[in-house]
Write an enzyme that holds these catalytic residues in place. Structure first.
Site, PDB file in Angstrom:
ATOM      1  N   SER A  67      19.412  44.679  -6.433  1.00  0.00           N
ATOM      2  CA  SER A  67      18.788  46.082  -6.680  1.00  0.00           C
ATOM      3  C   SER A  67      17.292  46.276  -6.031  1.00  0.00           C
ATOM      4  O   SER A  67      16.941  47.274  -5.689  1.00  0.00           O
ATOM      5  CB  SER A  67      18.758  46.317  -8.030  1.00  0.00           C
ATOM      6  OG  SER A  67      17.842  45.331  -8.701  1.00  0.00           O
ATOM      7  N   LYS A 128      11.925  45.683 -11.447  1.00  0.00           N
ATOM      8  CA  LYS A 128      12.029  47.063 -10.492  1.00  0.00           C
ATOM      9  C   LYS A 128      10.470  47.496  -9.985  1.00  0.00           C
ATOM     10  O   LYS A 128       9.523  46.779 -10.322  1.00  0.00           O
ATOM     11  CB  LYS A 128      12.566  48.194 -11.296  1.00  0.00           C
ATOM     12  CG  LYS A 128      14.090  48.201 -11.896  1.00  0.00           C
ATOM     13  CD  LYS A 128      14.924  48.053 -10.936  1.00  0.00           C
ATOM     14  CE  LYS A 128      16.363  47.731 -11.773  1.00  0.00           C
ATOM     15  NZ  LYS A 128      17.510  47.479 -10.750  1.00  0.00           N
TER      16      LYS A 128
END
Length: 288
Positions: A67, A128
């Site tokens: 990701s 993230k």
């Protein structure tokens, strides 16, 4: 000299030797006990120091998914700065300390790569990039990122083939420049994939908007039902630097037969060093 006296002398000597041996044995046992106590103290002291470092300074994490490609790769191991944004109950292992909010709080900056607890399942750690601060608006339109209604600048750098753990994908590679000047590289499979067109999100007070650099391969704040806005108390720390990185060897060293285990160990001894990404070790995450 009377034989009785001789016997008494010998008896006295035997008793003295027995007492000396008993005293020596007791001293030895006492020393062993002291050594064990000292060892136990040292182990407890070392555990307290390790726990303190892990809680207040640095905690190791590894990257299990694609990701954050291309900034962070599967098999990267990194240290997270626990003190960067202050401390919350999620700073402490095993839920040992419980309280609401943060202490010694320091606000993160747009573009920081952050480890946080997933809001919908706080037993799971996510990593993230911070895209939206409290009060910001964030939206994706045809693959382009808009922050506060301004399109974020991106520069096409070409294509790149990379395995995401399941497939070999041909990514479009861009350099994206956030409003505060932070530059980072992102991947896009296309501009019409998952979450490339979204509503306009308004980041609530006390929350943050997170996105993965692999825009079409990240479950992040765009998925409101799965992740959503991240509360400030869920922040664990800022990704600091990579201390180890490996491509892994997969099933390359699996062996069958009578000597299979021995052959497998020998294979791993050869293959493991070759799988290490030496060029990524000791690099700061903000410079990737």
């Amino acid at each position: 000299m009377d034989m009785t006296d001789d016997k008494k002398i010998y008896t006295d000597i035997d008793e003295a030797e027995e007492k000396a041996l008993a005293a020596k044995s007791a001293k030895g046992e006492e020393k062993e006990k002291d050594d064990f106590v000292e060892l136990l103290k040292a182990m407890v002291f070392a555990a307290v120091i390790a726990l303190g470092i892990r809680t207040f300074l640095f905690e190791p994490f590894n990257i299990p998914s694609a990701s954050m490609y291309p900034s962070l790769l599967i098999g990267d191991y990194l240290f997270v700065e626990k003190y960067a944004y202050g401390y919350s109950r999620y700073s402490f292992p095993l839920g040992l300390v419980r309280f609401d909010g943060r202490v010694m709080e320091d606000r993160p900056k747009t573009g920081d790569v952050i480890v946080f607890r997933k809001p919908t399942d706080t037993s799971v750690d996510y990593i993230k990039r911070l895209i939206g601060l409290p009060g910001d608006t964030v939206q994706m339109k045809e693959g382009r990122l808009y922050i506060n209604d301004e399109m974020v600048k991106r520069e096409w750098l070409g294509t790149e083939q990379r395995n995401d753990g399941y497939n070999n994908n041909l990514y479009q590679k861009y350099r994206e420049t956030l409003p505060n000047g932070v530059e980072h590289i992102i991947y896009e499979l296309s501009d019409n994939d998952n979450y490339d067109n979204t509503p306009k999100y308004v980041v609530p007070e006390g929350h943050y908007f997170m996105m993965g650099d692999n825009r079409d391969g990240s479950l992040d704040s765009r998925a409101q039902g799965e992740v959503g806005f991240v509360p400030a108390e869920n922040l664990v720390g800022r990704a600091a630097w990579i201390f180890y990185s490996t491509d892994g060897i997969g099933d390359k060293c699996d062996r069958d037969g009578i000597f299979g285990a021995m052959k497998s160990v020998g294979c791993k001894f050869i293959e493991w060093p070759k799988a290490v990404r030496y060029s990524r070790m000791f690099r700061r995450v903000r410079n990737l």
